[in-house]
Design an enzyme around this catalytic site. Structure first.
Site, PDB file in Angstrom:
ATOM      1  N   LYS A 186       0.820  -1.211   0.000  1.00  0.00           N
ATOM      2  CA  LYS A 186       0.000   0.000   0.000  1.00  0.00           C
ATOM      3  C   LYS A 186       0.854   1.261   0.000  1.00  0.00           C
ATOM      4  O   LYS A 186       1.801   1.370   0.765  1.00  0.00           O
ATOM      5  CB  LYS A 186      -0.883   0.015   1.256  1.00  0.00           C
ATOM      6  CG  LYS A 186      -1.765  -1.210   1.377  1.00  0.00           C
ATOM      7  CD  LYS A 186      -2.522  -1.238   2.691  1.00  0.00           C
ATOM      8  CE  LYS A 186      -1.632  -1.413   3.887  1.00  0.00           C
ATOM      9  NZ  LYS A 186      -2.408  -1.700   5.132  1.00  0.00           N
ATOM     10  N   THR A 223      -7.764   9.620   7.963  1.00  0.00           N
ATOM     11  CA  THR A 223      -7.361   8.350   7.335  1.00  0.00           C
ATOM     12  C   THR A 223      -7.229   7.240   8.375  1.00  0.00           C
ATOM     13  O   THR A 223      -6.665   6.189   8.094  1.00  0.00           O
ATOM     14  CB  THR A 223      -6.005   8.506   6.628  1.00  0.00           C
ATOM     15  OG1 THR A 223      -5.041   8.935   7.619  1.00  0.00           O
ATOM     16  CG2 THR A 223      -6.056   9.523   5.511  1.00  0.00           C
ATOM     17  N   GLY A 225      -7.701   4.103  10.282  1.00  0.00           N
ATOM     18  CA  GLY A 225      -8.363   2.820  10.005  1.00  0.00           C
ATOM     19  C   GLY A 225      -8.463   2.448   8.533  1.00  0.00           C
ATOM     20  O   GLY A 225      -9.162   1.497   8.186  1.00  0.00           O
ATOM     21  N   THR A 226      -7.780   3.182   7.649  1.00  0.00           N
ATOM     22  CA  THR A 226      -7.863   2.807   6.222  1.00  0.00           C
ATOM     23  C   THR A 226      -7.301   1.401   5.992  1.00  0.00           C
ATOM     24  O   THR A 226      -7.840   0.623   5.204  1.00  0.00           O
ATOM     25  CB  THR A 226      -7.077   3.788   5.311  1.00  0.00           C
ATOM     26  OG1 THR A 226      -5.806   4.027   5.905  1.00  0.00           O
ATOM     27  CG2 THR A 226      -7.813   5.081   5.105  1.00  0.00           C
ATOM     28  N   GLY A 227      -6.211   1.081   6.700  1.00  0.00           N
ATOM     29  CA  GLY A 227      -5.585  -0.234   6.519  1.00  0.00           C
ATOM     30  C   GLY A 227      -6.501  -1.356   6.974  1.00  0.00           C
ATOM     31  O   GLY A 227      -6.656  -2.377   6.280  1.00  0.00           O
ATOM     32  N   CYS A 228      -7.131  -1.175   8.152  1.00  0.00           N
ATOM     33  CA  CYS A 228      -8.076  -2.183   8.673  1.00  0.00           C
ATOM     34  C   CYS A 228      -9.222  -2.361   7.680  1.00  0.00           C
ATOM     35  O   CYS A 228      -9.619  -3.482   7.338  1.00  0.00           O
ATOM     36  CB  CYS A 228      -8.687  -1.724  10.002  1.00  0.00           C
ATOM     37  SG  CYS A 228      -7.486  -1.364  11.277  1.00  0.00           S
TER      38      CYS A 228
HETATM   39  N1  LIG Z   1      -5.032  10.145   1.330  1.00  0.00           N
HETATM   40  C1  LIG Z   1      -5.351   9.026   0.702  1.00  0.00           C
HETATM   41  N2  LIG Z   1      -6.038   9.055  -0.457  1.00  0.00           N
HETATM   42  C2  LIG Z   1      -6.397   7.941  -1.111  1.00  0.00           C
HETATM   43  N3  LIG Z   1      -6.112   6.719  -0.665  1.00  0.00           N
HETATM   44  C3  LIG Z   1      -5.432   6.599   0.491  1.00  0.00           C
HETATM   45  C4  LIG Z   1      -5.007   7.721   1.235  1.00  0.00           C
HETATM   46  N4  LIG Z   1      -4.363   7.274   2.336  1.00  0.00           N
HETATM   47  C5  LIG Z   1      -4.387   5.936   2.295  1.00  0.00           C
HETATM   48  N5  LIG Z   1      -5.002   5.511   1.170  1.00  0.00           N
HETATM   49  C6  LIG Z   1      -5.275   4.130   0.792  1.00  0.00           C
HETATM   50  O1  LIG Z   1      -5.725   3.493   1.971  1.00  0.00           O
HETATM   51  C7  LIG Z   1      -5.227   2.175   2.063  1.00  0.00           C
HETATM   52  C8  LIG Z   1      -4.393   2.005   3.304  1.00  0.00           C
HETATM   53  O2  LIG Z   1      -3.117   2.496   3.024  1.00  0.00           O
HETATM   54  P1  LIG Z   1      -2.000   2.867   4.073  1.00  0.00           P
HETATM   55  O3  LIG Z   1      -0.709   2.769   3.359  1.00  0.00           O
HETATM   56  O4  LIG Z   1      -2.354   4.174   4.703  1.00  0.00           O
HETATM   57  O5  LIG Z   1      -2.181   1.681   5.122  1.00  0.00           O
HETATM   58  P2  LIG Z   1      -2.072   1.653   6.691  1.00  0.00           P
HETATM   59  O6  LIG Z   1      -0.946   2.498   7.128  1.00  0.00           O
HETATM   60  O7  LIG Z   1      -2.046   0.226   7.052  1.00  0.00           O
HETATM   61  O8  LIG Z   1      -3.417   2.297   7.175  1.00  0.00           O
HETATM   62  P3  LIG Z   1      -3.783   2.815   8.656  1.00  0.00           P
HETATM   63  O9  LIG Z   1      -3.935   4.305   8.475  1.00  0.00           O
HETATM   64  O10 LIG Z   1      -5.090   2.213   8.969  1.00  0.00           O
HETATM   65  O11 LIG Z   1      -2.699   2.415   9.593  1.00  0.00           O
HETATM   66  C9  LIG Z   1      -4.485   1.956   0.762  1.00  0.00           C
HETATM   67  O12 LIG Z   1      -5.376   1.407  -0.185  1.00  0.00           O
HETATM   68  C10 LIG Z   1      -4.065   3.338   0.366  1.00  0.00           C
HETATM   69  O13 LIG Z   1      -3.825   3.419  -1.011  1.00  0.00           O
HETATM   70  C1  LIG Z   2      -7.203  -2.097  17.189  1.00  0.00           C
HETATM   71  C2  LIG Z   2      -6.498  -1.406  16.079  1.00  0.00           C
HETATM   72  N1  LIG Z   2      -6.074  -2.120  15.028  1.00  0.00           N
HETATM   73  C3  LIG Z   2      -5.424  -1.502  14.016  1.00  0.00           C
HETATM   74  C4  LIG Z   2      -5.193  -0.155  14.038  1.00  0.00           C
HETATM   75  C5  LIG Z   2      -4.437   0.503  12.883  1.00  0.00           C
HETATM   76  O1  LIG Z   2      -5.037   1.611  12.404  1.00  0.00           O
HETATM   77  C6  LIG Z   2      -5.663   0.572  15.166  1.00  0.00           C
HETATM   78  N2  LIG Z   2      -5.472   1.901  15.292  1.00  0.00           N
HETATM   79  N3  LIG Z   2      -6.300  -0.085  16.160  1.00  0.00           N
END
Ligand SMILES: Nc1ncnc2c1ncn2[C@@H]1O[C@H](COP(=O)(O)OP(=O)(O)OP(=O)(O)O)[C@@H](O)[C@H]1O
Ligand SMILES: Cc1ncc(CO)c(N)n1
Length: 507
Positions: A186, A223, A225-228
């Site tokens: 990602k 943003t 929780g985007t990864g979850c």
């Molecule tokens: N500002 C943004 N605009 C569009 N897509 C985004 C943006 N930020 C993150 N994404 C998308 O969101 C998803 C998660 O990406 P990211 O690399 O932020 O993962 P993460 O760090 O595991 O997420 P989290 O913020 O939940 O820890 C991917 O599909 C990424 O392309």
């Molecule tokens: C419980 C939990 N899982 C994953 C993330 C990552 O965003 C978070 N903030 N909290």
């Protein structure tokens, strides 16, 4: 009839998806986000809590990890009762938790497992003890898809973080090669106008392919929780489509819009959550199963009329006159030949590769499998058959739908052919089995063809593709889908009644 896209994977319209993860009481990440994401993508969500996290949009305050015995009790309570189609694994907190989830996975491996190797929250707080990193690395080869962000990818490989996208893709290749697992890398942590993600494979049929999806980066700080949300959505959509690339295309588009609408929510002072249900709130027409369910409800009177037909009654109890059955089958053989071309046209219009493949395969299978039944039954009787008036009416309707160019309307016109036959086959077959008198049914081969689980699975896929098309259609197009579906259903009713009216005249 077997039209599964991925062998061994039982695709489901509404997959039962289990999230094994930590909590976020503000509802933006962890299990709370997973449940929303699964539901928003058409799945049934379940959740087993690994750790309770006192966090909000600004950061993590404390983590409480319940004893692993209790984690196991939760996992067993779900898996001993519910068939799980897919699992998403998120925060695992420490070595003991990883060990317990691993042991449960080894005993209860669901068909699809997605691992989001959560290590650090968006706020920068740790969610995995550093001592657990090796145990997490060792878990990767057990799953189907791993979804690291750039820092997590680096930790999994024991390398410094990638500084640009091409380095990230190279790292993903190395992780995939080392583990045999598909990697969804990602690009959320990079800067730039575009936000790329890529599916990287080093094994199987897709060896060395990189499927990249980039969408414009959304200008927002919300943003959390985007990864979850991405990983649980991938588990859900993959369990329905069986195609990772199609799943990512769908999920990425959904996630992008969830980010676009994130600011509307006004939740918290820090990095707020994304809007999982933006489509629902936007007042868009029913998507997912709702649309097809409403189609099925619309034709309730037609369905009742089918089961009231003397032809269906007699076909079910085996007393159907042979001349009528022969007329029906001969007309059906004529029908299937053109119908196969209509299915091929749906393949040509299909918006995704998995849909294209499904309809193309259906076109082939319908000629092969179903006409086998006809050849066997009709035997050497090769006398040319005249297209009956009802057969012609039905085919004219399908051909009209196939030339007017809307994929959505065409699949809605096709759907009754699957759904009504699966329903009739299933009920008549069950009725015959319930009789339990050991008698030989003269039309057993027909009943078995349509009561078959493979045909039911194909029907579920056809329904899912129709729902998907409805989700992308305008209100006007959806109304045309409804009309086409109802019209085909009436044609099916007339088709079953045609032998009574026409068998004597021209067979
Ligand atoms: N500002 C943004 N605009 C569009 N897509 C985004 C943006 N930020 C993150 N994404 C998308 O969101 C998803 C998660 O990406 P990211 O690399 O932020 O993962 P993460 O760090 O595991 O997420 P989290 O913020 O939940 O820890 C991917 O599909 C990424 O392309
Ligand atoms: C419980 C939990 N899982 C994953 C993330 C990552 O965003 C978070 N903030 N909290």
């Amino acid at each position: 009839m077997n039209t599964h896209v991925a062998p061994g994977l039982e695709l489901r319209v509404t997959p039962r998806v289990l999230s094994i993860a930590g909590t976020d009481p503000t509802g933006g990440a962890g299990i709370q986000a997973d449940l929303k994401s699964i539901a928003a993508n058409g799945g049934y969500g379940m959740a087993v809590v690994t750790a309770l996290v006192a966090q909000n949009t600004c950061g993590v305050r404390a983590v409480h990890t319940p004893p692993v015995e209790f984690l196991r009790q939760q996992l067993d309570a779900v898996s001993e009762d519910v068939t799980i189609d897919a699992v998403k694994i998120g925060m695992l907190a420490d070595v003991a938790v990883i060990r317990e989830v691993r042991s449960w996975l080894e005993a209860n491996r669901p068909p699809l497992v997605v691992l989001d190797p959560v290590m650090v929250a968006t706020s920068g707080d740790r969610l995995l003890e550093p001592s657990a990193e090796q145990a997490l690395r060792n878990l990767v080869p057990l799953v189907d898809l791993v979804t690291p962000n750039l820092p997590e990818l680096a930790v999994l490989l024991g390398e410094p973080p990638a500084e640009n996208w091409s380095e990230a893709v190279e790292q993903a290749r190395r992780l995939s090669a080392a583990t045999g697992v598909t990697v969804l890398v990602k690009g959320g942590h990079l800067t730039g106008e575009s936000c790329p993600d890529a599916l990287v494979n080093s094994h199987g049929l897709l060896a060395d392919t990189v499927v990249e999806f980039a969408l414009p980066r959304v200008e927002t700080s919300n943003t959390h929780g985007t990864g979850c949300s991405l990983s649980s959505a991938m588990a859900t959509v993959q369990a329905r489509t069986g195609d990772w690339a199609d799943s990512l295309a769908q999920v990425k588009a959904w996630l992008h819009d969830a980010l676009v609408h994130a600011d509307d929510l006004e939740v918290g002072a820090g990095n707020g959550p994304i809007h999982h249900f933006h489509r629902l709130f936007a007042g868009k027409a029913p998507v997912g199963q709702e649309f097809s369910r409403s189609l099925w409800q619309d034709i309730e009177p037609t369905r009742t009329a089918i089961f009231d037909l003397p032809f269906i009654e007699a076909l079910g109890d085996g007393t159907l006159d042979e001349a009528e059955f022969s007329y029906y089958l001969a007309q059906d053989a004529l029908y299937l030949n053109t119908y196969s071309r209509v299915l091929a046209r749906a393949s040509a219009l299909a918006p995704t590769e998995s849909a294209q493949l499904f309809w193309a395969n259906s076109a082939r299978v319908c000629l092969e499998v179903e006409s086998d039944l006809h050849r066997t039954w009709l035997g050497a009787d090769t006398a040319p058959r005249k297209l009956g008036p009802v057969t012609k009416g039905y085919l004219d309707h399908l051909l009209a739908a196939s030339v007017q160019g809307s994929y959505a309307v065409l699949v809605a016109a096709i759907l009754p052919c699957y759904w009504l036959y699966a329903d009739v086959g299933d009920r008549l077959h069950a009725r015959f089995l319930a009789r339990g008198d050991g008698s030989v049914h003269p039309y057993a081969a027909w009943l078995e063809t349509y009561a078959d689980e493979g045909f039911a699975a194909a029907t579920r896929q056809a329904i899912a593709f129709t729902d998907e098309a409805a989700g992308n259609a305008s209100a006007q197009e959806r109304a045309a889908m409804r009309t086409a579906f109802a019209q085909s259903s009436r044609c099916e009713l007339d088709f079953f009644d045609a032998p009574r009216l026409h068998a004597g005249a021209s067979s």
